[in-house]
Write a protein that holds these residues in place. Structure first.
Motif, PDB file in Angstrom:
ATOM      1  N   GLY A 148       5.159  -5.109   5.641  1.00 33.25           N
ATOM      2  CA  GLY A 148       5.179  -4.338   5.253  1.00 33.25           C
ATOM      3  C   GLY A 148       6.846  -3.812   5.700  1.00 33.25           C
ATOM      4  O   GLY A 148       7.814  -3.767   4.717  1.00 33.25           O
ATOM      5  N   LEU A 149       7.215  -3.141   6.887  1.00 37.33           N
ATOM      6  CA  LEU A 149       8.092  -2.015   7.036  1.00 37.33           C
ATOM      7  C   LEU A 149       9.203  -3.051   6.462  1.00 37.33           C
ATOM      8  O   LEU A 149       9.969  -2.316   5.813  1.00 37.33           O
ATOM      9  CB  LEU A 149       8.078  -1.558   8.690  1.00 37.33           C
ATOM     10  CG  LEU A 149       8.915  -0.642   8.488  1.00 37.33           C
ATOM     11  CD1 LEU A 149       8.806   0.590   8.471  1.00 37.33           C
ATOM     12  CD2 LEU A 149       8.853  -0.982  10.499  1.00 37.33           C
TER      13      LEU A 149
ATOM     14  N   LYS B 248       1.350  -1.022   0.205  1.00 33.79           N
ATOM     15  CA  LYS B 248       0.067  -0.098  -0.179  1.00 33.79           C
ATOM     16  C   LYS B 248       0.540   1.964   0.235  1.00 33.79           C
ATOM     17  O   LYS B 248       1.968   1.080   0.197  1.00 33.79           O
ATOM     18  CB  LYS B 248      -1.191  -0.067   1.209  1.00 33.79           C
ATOM     19  CG  LYS B 248       0.172  -0.069   2.419  1.00 33.79           C
ATOM     20  CD  LYS B 248      -0.924  -0.918   3.459  1.00 33.79           C
ATOM     21  CE  LYS B 248       0.043  -0.486   5.129  1.00 33.79           C
ATOM     22  NZ  LYS B 248      -0.773  -1.116   6.268  1.00 33.79           N
TER      23      LYS B 248
ATOM     24  N   TYR C  78       8.110   4.092   9.226  1.00 32.00           N
ATOM     25  CA  TYR C  78       6.367   4.181   7.623  1.00 32.00           C
ATOM     26  C   TYR C  78       7.133   5.892   7.743  1.00 32.00           C
ATOM     27  O   TYR C  78       6.292   5.956   5.892  1.00 32.00           O
ATOM     28  CB  TYR C  78       5.457   3.932   8.840  1.00 32.00           C
ATOM     29  CG  TYR C  78       5.400   2.356   9.969  1.00 32.00           C
ATOM     30  CD1 TYR C  78       4.458   1.861   9.507  1.00 32.00           C
ATOM     31  CD2 TYR C  78       6.317   2.369  10.842  1.00 32.00           C
ATOM     32  CE1 TYR C  78       4.778   0.053   9.590  1.00 32.00           C
ATOM     33  CE2 TYR C  78       5.658   1.013  11.615  1.00 32.00           C
ATOM     34  CZ  TYR C  78       5.394  -0.298  10.951  1.00 32.00           C
ATOM     35  OH  TYR C  78       5.300  -0.651  11.092  1.00 32.00           O
TER      36      TYR C  78
ATOM     37  N   SER D  39       5.205  -7.239   9.500  1.00 35.13           N
ATOM     38  CA  SER D  39       6.461  -7.593  10.189  1.00 35.13           C
ATOM     39  C   SER D  39       7.021  -7.765  12.238  1.00 35.13           C
ATOM     40  O   SER D  39       7.532  -8.515  11.926  1.00 35.13           O
ATOM     41  CB  SER D  39       7.108  -5.617  10.148  1.00 35.13           C
ATOM     42  OG  SER D  39       7.005  -5.157   8.732  1.00 35.13           O
TER      43      SER D  39
ATOM     44  N   TYR E 139       5.132   1.541   0.156  1.00 37.05           N
ATOM     45  CA  TYR E 139       5.007   2.388   1.435  1.00 37.05           C
ATOM     46  C   TYR E 139       6.794   3.893   0.951  1.00 37.05           C
ATOM     47  O   TYR E 139       7.269   3.993   1.624  1.00 37.05           O
ATOM     48  CB  TYR E 139       6.715   1.322   2.882  1.00 37.05           C
ATOM     49  CG  TYR E 139       5.795   0.922   2.926  1.00 37.05           C
ATOM     50  CD1 TYR E 139       4.586  -0.220   2.552  1.00 37.05           C
ATOM     51  CD2 TYR E 139       5.647   0.886   4.803  1.00 37.05           C
ATOM     52  CE1 TYR E 139       3.390  -0.671   3.610  1.00 37.05           C
ATOM     53  CE2 TYR E 139       4.864   0.123   5.590  1.00 37.05           C
ATOM     54  CZ  TYR E 139       3.890  -0.501   5.030  1.00 37.05           C
ATOM     55  OH  TYR E 139       3.429  -1.067   5.816  1.00 37.05           O
TER      56      TYR E 139
HETATM   57  C1  LIG Z   1      -0.119  -1.607   6.914  1.00 32.80           C
HETATM   58  C2  LIG Z   1      -0.242  -3.046   7.255  1.00 32.80           C
HETATM   59  C3  LIG Z   1       0.205  -4.571   7.255  1.00 32.80           C
HETATM   60  C4  LIG Z   1       2.096  -4.565   7.370  1.00 32.80           C
HETATM   61  O1  LIG Z   1       2.420  -3.335   8.638  1.00 32.80           O
HETATM   62  P1  LIG Z   1       4.191  -3.164   8.588  1.00 32.80           P
HETATM   63  O2  LIG Z   1       3.644  -2.694  10.463  1.00 32.80           O
HETATM   64  O3  LIG Z   1       4.576  -2.386   7.905  1.00 32.80           O
HETATM   65  O4  LIG Z   1       4.556  -4.962   8.572  1.00 32.80           O
HETATM   66  C5  LIG Z   1      -0.228  -5.887   7.711  1.00 32.80           C
HETATM   67  N1  LIG Z   1      -1.282  -5.905   8.539  1.00 32.80           N
HETATM   68  C6  LIG Z   1      -2.032  -4.909   8.068  1.00 32.80           C
HETATM   69  C7  LIG Z   1      -3.746  -5.322   8.155  1.00 32.80           C
HETATM   70  C8  LIG Z   1      -2.042  -3.596   7.485  1.00 32.80           C
HETATM   71  O5  LIG Z   1      -2.853  -2.445   7.225  1.00 32.80           O
END
Ligand SMILES: *Cc1c(COP(=O)(O)O)cnc(C)c1O
Length: 339
Positions: A199-200, A34, A324, A182, A38
């Motif tokens: 994500g991160l 998303k 982030y 993460s 990032y």
């Molecule tokens: C953004 C998001 C993630 C990823 O989170 P990180 O902390 O960046 O690893 C996972 N699940 C959902 C529902 C999210 O919104």
């Protein structure tokens, strides 16, 4: 066209982070891409993670999904679900997150299509309440999700959310169950279930101490020197004259600023490097310009490139921005170049 500022992006670090996260979790990892991956670039990231073996991708909204038409069917989910004004895309799953969204999905005659569902286990953000699970009946739930509120710290909610999610797994039928972001991955395999959703950390962020030395940096902003100048002892530099030179020094003005995500919070705190030399930021960061003390970089000339220090943990500590925010703030004027 020549771009005077660029973001070096490291394909091997990205795919290695992906593989390490999946290995630590012991289950497949999906990828949160998303917010334009990032800030790194969703399309470029998705192509590289596909090559690395990733088969699950997550964006927030349908316009974000529309850019990713090259992904295989049933590999992309939209985390905000399907709102009343959204048009679903075939082969892309909404993560339905309220009883109203589920009722609408059924009313549109789409109940036979696979969907994902988000259940709230304690964050009070998106998701069905634990008391609303009967709404799921009649859906083809591909993946059932919940999301951790405090995975990056020690907090009683972690155990509570884990416990509630185990209850869900035993009471709601779905193809797969997924809880960890993460930070959750680094809490241990208890949190893994069938799929993790980093994500991160894919992008080099360090969500917990355990990630240090395991997760590799992926992005490095670089900017070109526009001008070099001598600042005389006693003279000031930049807006509001917040820095006064204690001695004569050589300054360079480089092509990056807070409009590019090099935030004003780096003023007089950040630094860049050129070869072995460290170049501290002098005074205020401007919208498109930063002044650096180049006294230690005698060979630096106009037209040369410097690397802004963007170590995410260090920069977050220095500026008060989260890792982030630092990533997603990286602006469009930085030409992404993948190695
Ligand atoms: C953004 C998001 C993630 C990823 O989170 P990180 O902390 O960046 O690893 C996972 N699940 C959902 C529902 C999210 O919104």
């Amino acid at each position: 066209m020549h771009f005077p500022l660029r973001l070096r992006c490291d394909t091997s670090a990205l795919s290695e982070n992906y593989k390490r996260l999946s290995a630590i979790a012991g289950v497949p990892a999906g990828a949160a891409i998303k917010a334009n991956g990032y800030g790194v670039g969703a399309v470029e990231v998705a192509h590289r993670l596909l090559d690395a073996g990733c088969r699950d991708f997550f964006v927030s909204s349908w316009p974000e999904a529309a850019e990713l038409g090259f992904l295989p069917d049933e590999s992309l989910s939209v985390l905000h679900g399907l709102g009343p004004d959204d048009e679903p895309i075939e082969g892309v799953r909404p993560v339905l997150c309220s009883t109203a969204q589920i009722a609408d999905w059924k009313a549109r005659g789409l109940a036979d299509r696979p969907c994902d569902v988000m259940v709230d286990t304690g964050m009070n953000r998106l998701g069905l309440a634990m008391t609303e699970l009967s709404a799921i009946e009649g859906l083809r739930v591909h993946t059932l999700h919940s999301h951790l509120a405090c995975a990056d710290e020690e907090h009683p909610l972690n155990a509570l959310q884990l416990d509630r999610f185990r209850t869900l797994r035993n009471s709601v039928k779905a193809g797969r169950y997924s809880l960890a972001n993460s930070a959750g991955i680094f809490r241990g395999a208890d949190y893994s279930f069938d799929l993790v959703r980093p994500g991160l950390a894919l992008y080099g962020g360090i969500p917990r101490l355990e990630a240090r030395g395991v997760i590799r940096p992926v992005v490095a902003p670089q900017a070109q020197v526009i001008q070099t100048r001598t600042v005389r002892a006693g003279e000031s530099v930049g807006y509001n004259a917040t820095f006064t030179a204690p001695r004569d020094l050589t300054a360079v003005i480089v092509n990056i600023g807070y409009a590019d995500g090099y935030w004003r919070a780096f003023s007089s705190l950040g630094h860049a490097t050129y070869e072995e030399a460290t170049l501290p930021v002098l005074g205020r960061v401007s919208m498109d310009l930063v002044t650096l003390d180049a006294s230690a970089a005698g060979r630096l000339r106009e037209g040369d490139w410097v690397a802004l220090d963007f170590d995410l943990e260090r920069a977050a500590g220095l500026t008060g921005f989260s890792q982030y925010e630092l990533l997603t703030g990286l602006g469009r004027r930085l030409a992404r170049s993948w190695t």
